[in-house]
Design an enzyme around this catalytic site. Sequence first.
Site, PDB file in Angstrom:
ATOM      1  N   LYS A 139     -21.118  16.443  10.955  1.00 22.10           N
ATOM      2  CA  LYS A 139     -20.051  17.073  11.657  1.00 22.10           C
ATOM      3  C   LYS A 139     -19.518  15.529  12.523  1.00 22.10           C
ATOM      4  O   LYS A 139     -18.408  15.598  12.959  1.00 22.10           O
ATOM      5  CB  LYS A 139     -20.378  17.941  12.809  1.00 22.10           C
ATOM      6  CG  LYS A 139     -19.679  18.474  13.414  1.00 22.10           C
ATOM      7  CD  LYS A 139     -18.365  19.304  12.694  1.00 22.10           C
ATOM      8  CE  LYS A 139     -17.086  19.572  13.292  1.00 22.10           C
ATOM      9  NZ  LYS A 139     -15.998  20.008  12.510  1.00 22.10           N
ATOM     10  N   SER A 170       0.936  -1.245  -0.190  1.00 23.44           N
ATOM     11  CA  SER A 170      -0.070  -0.065  -0.085  1.00 23.44           C
ATOM     12  C   SER A 170       0.789   1.358   0.047  1.00 23.44           C
ATOM     13  O   SER A 170       1.816   1.423  -1.030  1.00 23.44           O
ATOM     14  CB  SER A 170      -0.874  -0.026   1.178  1.00 23.44           C
ATOM     15  OG  SER A 170      -1.943   0.677   1.071  1.00 23.44           O
TER      16      SER A 170
END
Lengths: 199, 317
Positions: free
Chosen positions: B186, B134
């Site tokens: 949020k 990765s």
Amino acid sequence: MIQYIRSLRWADYLFYVLTDPRKLMKTIETSESRIIPGGIFIVLFSALFEILTVSLLGAETQYFYYKVTYGVIFLFLIYIIEILMISSLVDLFCQFSGYGGKIRGILNLVCLAQFPRLLLLPAVYIFKVFHFAPVFFYALFSIMLLLWTALIAVQGISEMHGMIFSRAFLVYLFPFAFYGLISFLLTMLIMVNFFGYFS
Amino acid sequence: MDKSRKIIVSILALLTLSAVLAIVDITLTMKKKARSPYGITAPKFGPGVGVVRLSGAIEFSSDSVSPLVKSGSTESVLRRLEELEKDSNIKAIVLRINSPGGTVAATQEIYGKLQALRKKNIILVASMGDVAASGGYYAASACNHIMANHGTITGSIGVIAVSPNLKGLFEKLGIRMNVIKSGKYKDLLSSFREISPEERALVQEMIDSSYNKFLKDVSLGRNIPISDIQPYADGRVMNGETALKYKLIDEIGTFEMALARAREKAKLPEDAPVYDDVKNPLDQFFMTLDGMAQKGGGLERRVGLRDYYMLEYRYQP
């Protein structure tokens, strides 16, 4: 200088170091020169012989050449600093005890007192040649020669100030006790910082 | 001559003889090579290869870094790259990677720095250790040449974001959270409730964007079209041999071979010096302490929730 070397007058100092430290002190006090050059050379050779002796005991590599050049210079400087500090502290202690300051005499005495330490190399070499516990004898002779060096210095101090042997011994012991205390306190400080940092 | 003076001269002659004998003896029995790797060696100078080690998770350090303990964080890797960039002796760099990847921003920053070095005509060779997956592969793709061991775990091209769903547990324990927020997103990826389809789409959009950037950068670094990488860029891991088959790496080889390749590509002589970060026992000691610190961090990461809310280029089995 060449005349001085040829005259072999310097050999008398070395002879008295080995046989009669009190007479050595008297000769130093009547000497014309402030610093006896032989003393400095003895410290230098003491550093060289110490390194040679230690090198004889192990399997050496090319690193040996660094040791006998830079290493000797470094050890010589350490010895000089050590001698300067011991002499000044002995002189300081003498003055505190009511005796006069004689730093020149003490410096010459402590330098010349290193002479027996040169005998370490031939003494250990014999045991190295016969492969008979050379490391043990290195340790043994080191201690013995160190005591001999101390004995010469103590007798010299005793003669210099006309003090009894035991008092001269205490005076000579003072720098080591002082360094021991300082080293102990420093070690404690470092350990406290080390453990504090990592905890 | 006095008898006493004769004795002293004899002693001095004996001492001189023993010193000469000792020097000859030591020289004759001297070993040809140094026994210890820490023996005195000639100082390194002249054009050579620098080594940078990228180990562990790639992420910016949030903790304060002690001056004694070297950190293996992204900051220290960037600092090391900058140090080598300024050194006129460095003609090539071997990037030794042993990392499962890490956060998107930190990985991109390392990739950007490596690309900048490559533009300055410094040869970059990546050498993969146990794992370079990765983000670890992302960083490697910035290099001119990539080498991996046969058993190296690499690939895992993709992005992942993990958020634990603790709603069931909280309900069981009777815990309810009071959340007062300025906007509906949020508390995105909140652990205390289910994720809504809109929120999932929003995160997916970020993941896709980061994934596309990953593909684009690998394509740019490896100089192969995205279409050639995409079939294998589904998050799969592979060993060195498979990676070579898919052209994700250039060669199978060890770290030593990577150093040799770097010298060759930079047109340096075979004995050109290697400027490694870990050069003396003291440094190694502190690096070991750093390793201990990193292991501690890893444990915290496994049992805690602190770092879960991040997009990562990371191989996470």
